[in-house]
Design a protein around this motif. Structure first.
Motif, mmCIF file in Angstrom:
data_model
loop_
_atom_site.group_PDB
_atom_site.id
_atom_site.type_symbol
_atom_site.label_atom_id
_atom_site.label_comp_id
_atom_site.label_asym_id
_atom_site.label_seq_id
_atom_site.Cartn_x
_atom_site.Cartn_y
_atom_site.Cartn_z
ATOM 1 N N LEU A 110 61.850 28.323 13.528
ATOM 2 C CA LEU A 110 62.768 27.437 12.815
ATOM 3 C C LEU A 110 62.443 25.963 13.023
ATOM 4 O O LEU A 110 63.092 25.102 12.417
ATOM 5 N N ALA A 111 61.447 25.663 13.843
ATOM 6 C CA ALA A 111 61.155 24.271 14.182
ATOM 7 C C ALA A 111 60.832 23.440 12.949
ATOM 8 O O ALA A 111 61.351 22.322 12.776
ATOM 9 N N HIS A 170 50.619 24.087 15.595
ATOM 10 C CA HIS A 170 50.571 23.999 17.058
ATOM 11 C C HIS A 170 49.306 24.561 17.681
ATOM 12 O O HIS A 170 49.107 24.386 18.890
ATOM 13 N N ARG A 171 48.441 25.209 16.893
ATOM 14 C CA ARG A 171 47.197 25.684 17.501
ATOM 15 C C ARG A 171 46.341 24.480 17.879
ATOM 16 O O ARG A 171 46.077 23.603 17.048
ATOM 17 N N PRO A 172 45.908 24.395 19.114
ATOM 18 C CA PRO A 172 45.163 23.200 19.549
ATOM 19 C C PRO A 172 43.762 23.153 18.948
ATOM 20 O O PRO A 172 43.212 24.152 18.476
ATOM 21 N N THR A 222 66.621 32.255 21.104
ATOM 22 C CA THR A 222 65.431 32.755 21.782
ATOM 23 C C THR A 222 64.233 31.876 21.474
ATOM 24 O O THR A 222 64.236 31.091 20.526
ATOM 25 N N ARG A 223 63.202 32.071 22.274
ATOM 26 C CA ARG A 223 61.959 31.318 22.099
ATOM 27 C C ARG A 223 61.327 31.557 20.725
ATOM 28 O O ARG A 223 60.936 30.595 20.059
ATOM 29 N N LEU A 231 61.669 23.117 23.668
ATOM 30 C CA LEU A 231 62.342 22.065 22.894
ATOM 31 C C LEU A 231 61.514 20.788 22.906
ATOM 32 O O LEU A 231 61.325 20.143 21.870
ATOM 33 N N ASP A 232 61.015 20.431 24.076
ATOM 34 C CA ASP A 232 60.192 19.229 24.172
ATOM 35 C C ASP A 232 58.872 19.412 23.442
ATOM 36 O O ASP A 232 58.420 18.528 22.712
ATOM 37 N N GLU A 233 58.241 20.572 23.663
ATOM 38 C CA GLU A 233 56.936 20.812 23.052
ATOM 39 C C GLU A 233 57.006 20.792 21.527
ATOM 40 O O GLU A 233 56.129 20.257 20.850
#
Length: 400
Positions: free
Chosen positions: A26-27, A185-187, A19-20, A55-57
């Motif tokens: 887990l990234a 990942h927060r911009p 799942t997303r 996956l790309d992001e």
């Protein structure tokens, strides 16, 4: 620790997900494991909007995909994923298996590891809602009984496991990997401003909602109440709703589309965009477990629309738990009334889910499960081998 991970053979640690949210959580661990990670995706979230673009992001390697899992009933999801994983573990046995949380994919991974007598590491162990109507509760309890290493996100999770009779030596308090995911990942501020401009929003001036759980979507009467509450709020300030595929289908089937007329519905967004929207919302309304954690890192208030929660740590300061009904708008208005001062106070509080080093600690625990052999053997004198912890053995894994 890293030098020990570097000794792991390529693709020797199976990371099972589907799942997303699992991809997000887990990234960092997958990145830490590097070539040793073998990512197996069961396809539980089979919609490209929910998993494919992530996956790309997240910069993750292409996983091995199983087939015949996504879109099936729960029993078939678990059975088909278990069969597929067992076939792959038989052909290419990993030295350890990692699963996260309480999804059908995680349960299938745990059962496959157990069937092949492979060391199992459970990330985010010890969550309990004590709600037997919640399918995830059954999954997480079963996984914790099978796991050799239980990575508890909080001390409270550890205490719950101890109360259930799990030996202390199998439990480590690692923190939750969501903290590092949000921080990574927060911009930046200028990029967040661009996201808000794209949707015509102003900071602290809108509600962000996510609704997808079966308890809120599968009963048309309940779904009508939830959407009706969001529609009412939309008459006061913008309500942005990234529309989950399940919610979209259930809304159409029940003929509830008019309730969305005043709500800004958008397709599911990538994780960076979601964090930009969540981090500047005046309040969030969501039934997601992960959002309960993410808001504690972002310092934003949440109205959690659920019967129960397995994350009570968020309720202390950041979240209000309500069931579908007038309690949704009441809780939103209560949070809005706290104004800028309330937002500043939440932003100043630490997240109860850890310090952002959970993945590093979990990788360290893996080096204890898979550690270099000192004996000559078919793998060579320094190649790693799997060490299945004995459940009655003296302490091997200490709490962090």
């Amino acid at each position: 620790m890293n030098h020990l991970i570097n000794t792991f053979p390529s693709r020797s640690v199976a990371v099972v997900l589907g799942t997303r949210p699992e991809l997000v959580k887990l990234a960092e661990l997958i990145r830490t494991l590097g070539p040793a990670a073998r990512v197996l995706h069961t396809g539980q979230h089979y919609d490209d909007d929910l998993s494919g673009s992530f996956l790309d992001e997240l910069g993750l390697p292409a996983p091995e995909y199983l087939t015949g899992v996504g879109g099936r009933p729960r029993a078939l999801q678990v059975a088909n994923a278990l069969a597929g994983l067992d076939e792959r573990f038989a052909a290419e046995p990993p030295l350890a298996v990692v699963v996260q949380g309480d999804t059908n994919a995680a349960l299938a991974g745990a059962l496959a590891a157990n069937a092949r007598d492979l060391p199992l590491v459970h990330v985010e162990a010890g969550l309990r809602s004590h709600d037997r109507a919640m399918p995830e509760e059954h999954n997480r309890v079963l996984i914790d009984r099978l796991a050799d290493v239980l990575c508890a996100a909080t001390p409270d999770n550890r205490e719950l496991l101890l109360a259930e009779g799990v030996p202390a030596e199998r439990i480590a308090v690692t923190g939750n990997t969501v903290v590092e995911a949000v921080r990574r990942h927060r911009p930046r501020a200028e990029d967040r401003e661009a996201v808000l401009a794209e949707y015509g929003l102003t900071r602290d001036g809108y509600v962000l909602a996510t609704i997808h759980r079966p308890e809120n979507t599968d009963d048309p009467a309940v779904l009508a109440v939830v959407l009706g509450e969001l529609a009412g709020l939309a008459h006061e300030l913008p309500v942005v709703l990234p529309l989950h595929p399940r919610t979209r289908v259930r809304t159409e089937e029940a003929g509830l589309d008019p309730l969305l007329d005043d709500v800004t519905c958008i397709p599911p967004v990538d994780y960076t965009t979601f964090l930009a929207l969540a981090g500047d919302a005046a309040v969030l309304v969501s039934d997601s477990g992960g959002v309960q954690e993410e808001t504690t890192v972002l310092g934003r208030p949440l109205v959690a629309v659920r019967r129960s929660t397995e994350r009570p740590e968020a309720l202390a300061e950041f979240a209000d738990l309500v069931t579908p009904g007038l309690g949704i708008s009441t809780a939103v208005h209560r949070r809005l009334a706290q104004g800028k001062a309330g937002l500043r106070r939440l932003a100043s509080l630490p997240s109860p889910f850890g310090d952002g080093h959970a993945s590093e600690r979990i990788a360290g625990l893996l080096t204890q499960v898979v550690r270099p052999s000192t004996a000559e053997g078919p793998r060579g004198p320094t190649a790693p081998h799997a060490v299945r912890p004995h459940r009655s053995a003296p302490a091997v894994f200490a709490g962090v």
